[in-house]
Scaffold this active site. Sequence first.
Site, mmCIF file in Angstrom:
data_model
loop_
_atom_site.group_PDB
_atom_site.id
_atom_site.type_symbol
_atom_site.label_atom_id
_atom_site.label_comp_id
_atom_site.label_asym_id
_atom_site.label_seq_id
_atom_site.Cartn_x
_atom_site.Cartn_y
_atom_site.Cartn_z
ATOM 1 N N ASN A 10 4.566 -23.124 14.858
ATOM 2 C CA ASN A 10 4.474 -21.786 14.260
ATOM 3 C C ASN A 10 5.441 -20.878 15.022
ATOM 4 O O ASN A 10 5.138 -20.429 16.124
ATOM 5 C CB ASN A 10 3.018 -21.286 14.386
ATOM 6 C CG ASN A 10 2.850 -19.849 13.934
ATOM 7 O OD1 ASN A 10 3.753 -19.286 13.309
ATOM 8 N ND2 ASN A 10 1.707 -19.259 14.249
ATOM 9 N N TRP A 11 6.602 -20.660 14.412
ATOM 10 C CA TRP A 11 7.642 -19.895 15.113
ATOM 11 C C TRP A 11 7.353 -18.393 15.126
ATOM 12 O O TRP A 11 8.081 -17.633 15.764
ATOM 13 C CB TRP A 11 9.007 -20.146 14.465
ATOM 14 C CG TRP A 11 9.577 -21.518 14.741
ATOM 15 C CD1 TRP A 11 8.961 -22.553 15.418
ATOM 16 C CD2 TRP A 11 10.871 -22.004 14.357
ATOM 17 N NE1 TRP A 11 9.794 -23.648 15.464
ATOM 18 C CE2 TRP A 11 10.972 -23.339 14.827
ATOM 19 C CE3 TRP A 11 11.952 -21.457 13.669
ATOM 20 C CZ2 TRP A 11 12.120 -24.122 14.623
ATOM 21 C CZ3 TRP A 11 13.089 -22.230 13.463
ATOM 22 C CH2 TRP A 11 13.162 -23.548 13.946
ATOM 23 N N LYS A 12 6.356 -17.957 14.371
ATOM 24 C CA LYS A 12 6.027 -16.521 14.277
ATOM 25 C C LYS A 12 7.284 -15.709 13.939
ATOM 26 O O LYS A 12 8.139 -16.208 13.219
ATOM 27 C CB LYS A 12 5.341 -16.053 15.565
ATOM 28 C CG LYS A 12 4.155 -16.950 15.921
ATOM 29 C CD LYS A 12 3.259 -16.403 16.983
ATOM 30 C CE LYS A 12 2.136 -17.396 17.258
ATOM 31 N NZ LYS A 12 1.130 -16.902 18.175
ATOM 32 N N GLY A 170 -1.255 -17.506 23.143
ATOM 33 C CA GLY A 170 -0.116 -16.874 23.805
ATOM 34 C C GLY A 170 -0.354 -16.400 25.221
ATOM 35 O O GLY A 170 0.349 -15.516 25.701
ATOM 36 N N GLY A 231 2.498 -22.343 19.059
ATOM 37 C CA GLY A 231 3.310 -21.144 18.935
ATOM 38 C C GLY A 231 4.470 -21.185 19.919
ATOM 39 O O GLY A 231 5.493 -21.824 19.686
ATOM 40 N N GLY A 232 4.288 -20.517 21.051
ATOM 41 C CA GLY A 232 5.358 -20.356 22.048
ATOM 42 C C GLY A 232 6.119 -21.637 22.378
ATOM 43 O O GLY A 232 7.354 -21.653 22.379
HETATM 44 P P1 PGA Z 1 0.545 -20.155 21.220
HETATM 45 O O1 PGA Z 1 0.276 -19.741 19.696
HETATM 46 O O2 PGA Z 1 0.792 -21.644 21.216
HETATM 47 O O3 PGA Z 1 1.753 -19.369 21.625
HETATM 48 O O4 PGA Z 1 -0.672 -19.811 21.986
HETATM 49 C C1 PGA Z 1 -0.482 -20.546 18.851
HETATM 50 C C2 PGA Z 1 -0.628 -19.863 17.527
HETATM 51 O O5 PGA Z 1 -0.787 -18.627 17.512
HETATM 52 O O6 PGA Z 1 -0.605 -20.500 16.470
#
Ligand code: PGA
Length: 250
Positions: A10-12, A170, A231-232
């Site tokens: 999930n690159w956001k 995050g 995410g990150g």
């Molecule tokens: P993170 O994000 O791995 O940066 O904690 C996960 C997500 O929000 O899907």
Amino acid sequence: MDNKQIIVGNWKMNSSIDEAKALINELTNANIGMADVIICPSYHLLNIVNETISNSNIKLGAQDCHYELKGAYTGDISPEMLKDVGCSYVILGHSERRKNHFETNYLISKKAKAATASGLTAIICVGETKTERDEGKTSESVSKQVKFSLPKEFNAENIIIAYEPVWAIGNNVTPSEEQIDEAHKAIRDAIKILKDEETANKIKVLYGGSLNADNASKILAISGVDGGLIGGASLKGQDFITIINNTKKQ
Ligand code: PGA
């Protein structure tokens, strides 16, 4: 998708076109056959990522969609449009959307209904807040989100659930293995009540929230964890490859 674990990036709201191309090339040049990999970049990258993954097994997903197929919805994108640009998945009900865009379980279920009717697989996120965790309400919270965020028509093929404790996203904090196991069991129990035992056993339940190259082997080894939503760490090629290489065959 076969029975491999599923790793979703999930690159956001990150990455330029050039950065996206470089990252995808890094992934496709690595030996990442161990997992089913889905990349969910922001909308402006969907086309270019679709082209860049064309000779690989990587699949494309988006981070949200509307519940209508078209119309006067400025700034929104429909499931049909996502299909048109090459998506086969869409993340729905991420806690950042629940919080920043006031998305309710009901809205998420409507989006999921439209997405699955368009042939997309919906990756529906559920997870407790820190307060709910501290008050011992984790199972109650995730069960309720499962009950009301899934469309009636769901089955083990058109829906994936991602357990993402809000407090773990995050910030380099993760629940213990027991806590992850417990939440995943609560999710499967809720599915059993909504549908049946077979669906509850079959449906894919991912873990997300600070999953990274260091903790991947431990988290992905938990029984009942069918993969991860990252995410990150999905923005760092080598870290993401390490996570993929830590998946196990079910
Ligand atoms: P993170 O994000 O791995 O940066 O904690 C996960 C997500 O929000 O899907």
